[in-house]
Design a protein around this motif. Sequence first.
Motif, PDB file in Angstrom:
ATOM      1  N   ALA A  15       2.904   6.011   5.617  1.00 31.71           N
ATOM      2  CA  ALA A  15       2.523   4.704   6.139  1.00 31.71           C
ATOM      3  C   ALA A  15       1.365   4.882   7.107  1.00 31.71           C
ATOM      4  CB  ALA A  15       3.698   4.038   6.841  1.00 31.71           C
ATOM      5  N   GLY A  16       0.545   3.858   7.226  1.00 28.24           N
ATOM      6  CA  GLY A  16      -0.567   3.935   8.159  1.00 28.24           C
ATOM      7  C   GLY A  16      -1.590   2.856   7.872  1.00 28.24           C
ATOM      8  N   HIS A  17      -2.835   3.184   8.202  1.00 28.05           N
ATOM      9  CA  HIS A  17      -3.944   2.262   7.975  1.00 28.05           C
ATOM     10  C   HIS A  17      -4.952   2.945   7.065  1.00 28.05           C
ATOM     11  CE1 HIS A  17      -2.510  -0.528  10.984  1.00 28.05           C
ATOM     12  NE2 HIS A  17      -2.241   0.530  11.740  1.00 28.05           N
ATOM     13  N   CYS A  18      -5.624   2.144   6.245  1.00 30.33           N
ATOM     14  CA  CYS A  18      -6.617   2.707   5.340  1.00 30.33           C
ATOM     15  C   CYS A  18      -7.825   1.789   5.250  1.00 30.33           C
ATOM     16  CB  CYS A  18      -6.037   2.946   3.945  1.00 30.33           C
ATOM     17  SG  CYS A  18      -5.612   1.446   3.033  1.00 30.33           S
ATOM     18  N   GLY A  19      -8.953   2.399   4.918  1.00 30.35           N
ATOM     19  CA  GLY A  19     -10.140   1.644   4.582  1.00 30.35           C
ATOM     20  C   GLY A  19     -10.217   1.562   3.067  1.00 30.35           C
ATOM     21  N   VAL A  20     -10.760   0.480   2.562  1.00 30.23           N
ATOM     22  CA  VAL A  20     -10.908   0.298   1.121  1.00 30.23           C
ATOM     23  C   VAL A  20     -12.394   0.243   0.798  1.00 30.23           C
ATOM     24  CG1 VAL A  20     -10.477  -1.244  -0.835  1.00 30.23           C
ATOM     25  CG2 VAL A  20      -8.713  -0.913   0.902  1.00 30.23           C
ATOM     26  N   ARG A  21     -12.809   1.055  -0.158  1.00 29.96           N
ATOM     27  CA  ARG A  21     -14.170   1.005  -0.677  1.00 29.96           C
ATOM     28  C   ARG A  21     -14.119   0.303  -2.024  1.00 29.96           C
ATOM     29  NH1 ARG A  21     -16.106   7.216   0.240  1.00 29.96           N
ATOM     30  NH2 ARG A  21     -16.570   7.030   2.467  1.00 29.96           N
ATOM     31  N   GLU A  64      -9.730  -6.773  -6.305  1.00 28.73           N
ATOM     32  CA  GLU A  64      -9.508  -7.832  -7.278  1.00 28.73           C
ATOM     33  C   GLU A  64      -8.674  -7.229  -8.387  1.00 28.73           C
ATOM     34  OE1 GLU A  64     -13.456  -8.935  -8.472  1.00 28.73           O
ATOM     35  OE2 GLU A  64     -13.689  -7.203  -9.745  1.00 28.73           O
ATOM     36  N   SER A  65      -7.844  -8.037  -9.006  1.00 26.64           N
ATOM     37  CA  SER A  65      -6.988  -7.526 -10.073  1.00 26.64           C
ATOM     38  C   SER A  65      -7.827  -6.817 -11.128  1.00 26.64           C
ATOM     39  CB  SER A  65      -6.200  -8.664 -10.728  1.00 26.64           C
ATOM     40  OG  SER A  65      -5.204  -9.123  -9.857  1.00 26.64           O
ATOM     41  N   GLY A  66      -7.434  -5.590 -11.452  1.00 28.91           N
ATOM     42  CA  GLY A  66      -8.143  -4.807 -12.450  1.00 28.91           C
ATOM     43  C   GLY A  66      -9.359  -4.072 -11.921  1.00 28.91           C
ATOM     44  N   GLY A  67      -9.672  -4.241 -10.646  1.00 24.91           N
ATOM     45  CA  GLY A  67     -10.846  -3.602 -10.055  1.00 24.91           C
ATOM     46  C   GLY A  67     -10.608  -2.133  -9.745  1.00 24.91           C
ATOM     47  N   ALA A  68     -11.695  -1.458  -9.364  1.00 20.49           N
ATOM     48  CA  ALA A  68     -11.632  -0.047  -8.982  1.00 20.49           C
ATOM     49  C   ALA A  68     -11.980   0.075  -7.505  1.00 20.49           C
ATOM     50  CB  ALA A  68     -12.609   0.773  -9.821  1.00 20.49           C
ATOM     51  N   VAL A  69     -11.135   0.788  -6.772  1.00 20.04           N
ATOM     52  CA  VAL A  69     -11.370   1.020  -5.351  1.00 20.04           C
ATOM     53  C   VAL A  69     -11.048   2.468  -5.012  1.00 20.04           C
ATOM     54  CG1 VAL A  69     -10.859  -1.366  -4.668  1.00 20.04           C
ATOM     55  CG2 VAL A  69      -9.023   0.341  -4.642  1.00 20.04           C
ATOM     56  N   HIS A  70     -11.499   2.884  -3.859  1.00 18.21           N
ATOM     57  CA  HIS A  70     -11.089   4.146  -3.262  1.00 18.21           C
ATOM     58  C   HIS A  70     -10.460   3.812  -1.925  1.00 18.21           C
ATOM     59  CE1 HIS A  70     -14.447   6.515  -5.539  1.00 18.21           C
ATOM     60  NE2 HIS A  70     -13.461   6.163  -6.310  1.00 18.21           N
ATOM     61  N   LEU A  71      -9.490   4.613  -1.518  1.00 14.60           N
ATOM     62  CA  LEU A  71      -8.867   4.439  -0.207  1.00 14.60           C
ATOM     63  C   LEU A  71      -9.342   5.564   0.707  1.00 14.60           C
ATOM     64  CD1 LEU A  71      -5.163   3.656  -1.209  1.00 14.60           C
ATOM     65  CD2 LEU A  71      -7.079   2.071  -0.944  1.00 14.60           C
ATOM     66  N   TRP A 110      -9.032   8.903  -1.284  1.00 16.08           N
ATOM     67  CA  TRP A 110      -8.003   8.927  -2.324  1.00 16.08           C
ATOM     68  C   TRP A 110      -8.484   8.041  -3.463  1.00 16.08           C
ATOM     69  CZ3 TRP A 110      -3.812  12.079  -2.022  1.00 16.08           C
ATOM     70  CH2 TRP A 110      -3.610  12.693  -0.786  1.00 16.08           C
ATOM     71  N   ILE A 111      -8.546   8.609  -4.655  1.00 20.81           N
ATOM     72  CA  ILE A 111      -9.030   7.878  -5.826  1.00 20.81           C
ATOM     73  C   ILE A 111      -7.820   7.510  -6.684  1.00 20.81           C
ATOM     74  CG2 ILE A 111     -10.492   7.965  -7.873  1.00 20.81           C
ATOM     75  CD1 ILE A 111     -12.178  10.092  -6.344  1.00 20.81           C
ATOM     76  N   PRO A 112      -7.472   6.234  -6.733  1.00 21.69           N
ATOM     77  CA  PRO A 112      -6.314   5.802  -7.525  1.00 21.69           C
ATOM     78  C   PRO A 112      -6.506   6.077  -9.017  1.00 21.69           C
ATOM     79  CG  PRO A 112      -6.952   4.100  -5.965  1.00 21.69           C
ATOM     80  CD  PRO A 112      -8.052   5.125  -5.977  1.00 21.69           C
ATOM     81  N   ILE A 113      -5.378   6.260  -9.708  1.00 20.21           N
ATOM     82  CA  ILE A 113      -5.420   6.450 -11.158  1.00 20.21           C
ATOM     83  C   ILE A 113      -5.181   5.131 -11.885  1.00 20.21           C
ATOM     84  CG2 ILE A 113      -4.765   8.879 -11.061  1.00 20.21           C
ATOM     85  CD1 ILE A 113      -1.916   7.997 -11.942  1.00 20.21           C
ATOM     86  N   SER A 114      -4.968   4.069 -11.126  1.00 19.17           N
ATOM     87  CA  SER A 114      -4.752   2.756 -11.733  1.00 19.17           C
ATOM     88  C   SER A 114      -5.802   1.789 -11.215  1.00 19.17           C
ATOM     89  CB  SER A 114      -3.365   2.210 -11.367  1.00 19.17           C
ATOM     90  OG  SER A 114      -3.357   1.756 -10.014  1.00 19.17           O
ATOM     91  N   PRO A 115      -6.012   0.722 -11.960  1.00 10.52           N
ATOM     92  CA  PRO A 115      -6.811  -0.364 -11.390  1.00 10.52           C
ATOM     93  C   PRO A 115      -6.008  -1.056 -10.295  1.00 10.52           C
ATOM     94  CG  PRO A 115      -5.973  -0.996 -13.544  1.00 10.52           C
ATOM     95  CD  PRO A 115      -5.579   0.437 -13.319  1.00 10.52           C
ATOM     96  N   VAL A 116      -6.669  -1.902  -9.544  1.00  8.98           N
ATOM     97  CA  VAL A 116      -6.005  -2.659  -8.495  1.00  8.98           C
ATOM     98  C   VAL A 116      -4.980  -3.613  -9.124  1.00  8.98           C
ATOM     99  CG1 VAL A 116      -6.346  -4.362  -6.658  1.00  8.98           C
ATOM    100  CG2 VAL A 116      -8.010  -2.516  -6.982  1.00  8.98           C
ATOM    101  N   ILE A 117      -3.799  -3.662  -8.522  1.00  7.09           N
ATOM    102  CA  ILE A 117      -2.708  -4.526  -8.991  1.00  7.09           C
ATOM    103  C   ILE A 117      -2.457  -5.596  -7.932  1.00  7.09           C
ATOM    104  CG2 ILE A 117      -0.258  -4.607  -9.617  1.00  7.09           C
ATOM    105  CD1 ILE A 117      -0.613  -1.466 -10.109  1.00  7.09           C
ATOM    106  N   ARG A 118      -2.488  -6.853  -8.336  1.00  9.70           N
ATOM    107  CA  ARG A 118      -2.151  -7.950  -7.419  1.00  9.70           C
ATOM    108  C   ARG A 118      -0.640  -7.953  -7.250  1.00  9.70           C
ATOM    109  NH1 ARG A 118      -3.411 -11.113  -3.353  1.00  9.70           N
ATOM    110  NH2 ARG A 118      -3.480 -13.322  -3.742  1.00  9.70           N
ATOM    111  N   VAL A 119      -0.157  -7.894  -6.016  1.00 10.10           N
ATOM    112  CA  VAL A 119       1.281  -7.868  -5.773  1.00 10.10           C
ATOM    113  C   VAL A 119       1.799  -9.307  -5.773  1.00 10.10           C
ATOM    114  CG1 VAL A 119       3.112  -7.214  -4.186  1.00 10.10           C
ATOM    115  CG2 VAL A 119       1.143  -5.706  -4.485  1.00 10.10           C
ATOM    116  N   ASP A 120       2.499  -9.640  -6.849  1.00 10.24           N
ATOM    117  CA  ASP A 120       3.109 -10.965  -6.976  1.00 10.24           C
ATOM    118  C   ASP A 120       4.627 -10.782  -6.985  1.00 10.24           C
ATOM    119  OD1 ASP A 120       3.682  -9.934  -9.502  1.00 10.24           O
ATOM    120  OD2 ASP A 120       2.281 -11.245 -10.547  1.00 10.24           O
TER     121      ASP A 120
END
Length: 111
Positions: free
Chosen positions: A48-54, A58-65, A72-82
Amino acid sequence: RPFGQPVTSEWSYRLVRTLEEEWVAVLLVGGTAYWAVVLGGPAHPAPAGHCGVRGDLESGGAVHLLIDGDVWIPISPVIRVDAEVREQIREDLVHRLTGGVPEVPDANGRP
């Protein structure tokens, strides 16, 4: 593509381990989850903590944390938490905590 981009937003995060043994970073404002990404590999940042997003969230987008100076490079696209994603996370957590024993519903039919 988020490579080389500046941090575009800052979030609190919590890590959740899925039944598939993947680490999911859930991005929060206060206690409310808005976005999630799956991190690859067995290594992971602090739980747990704080992160910056590059990149653009947006749903399906690509980001780095950016967490504690590490990217940290995610292996998934961005998921909207519903509601559906929150329920899946809850079910995974309950399964892990109970060792797979199903919950017994109460008198109102709720687990």
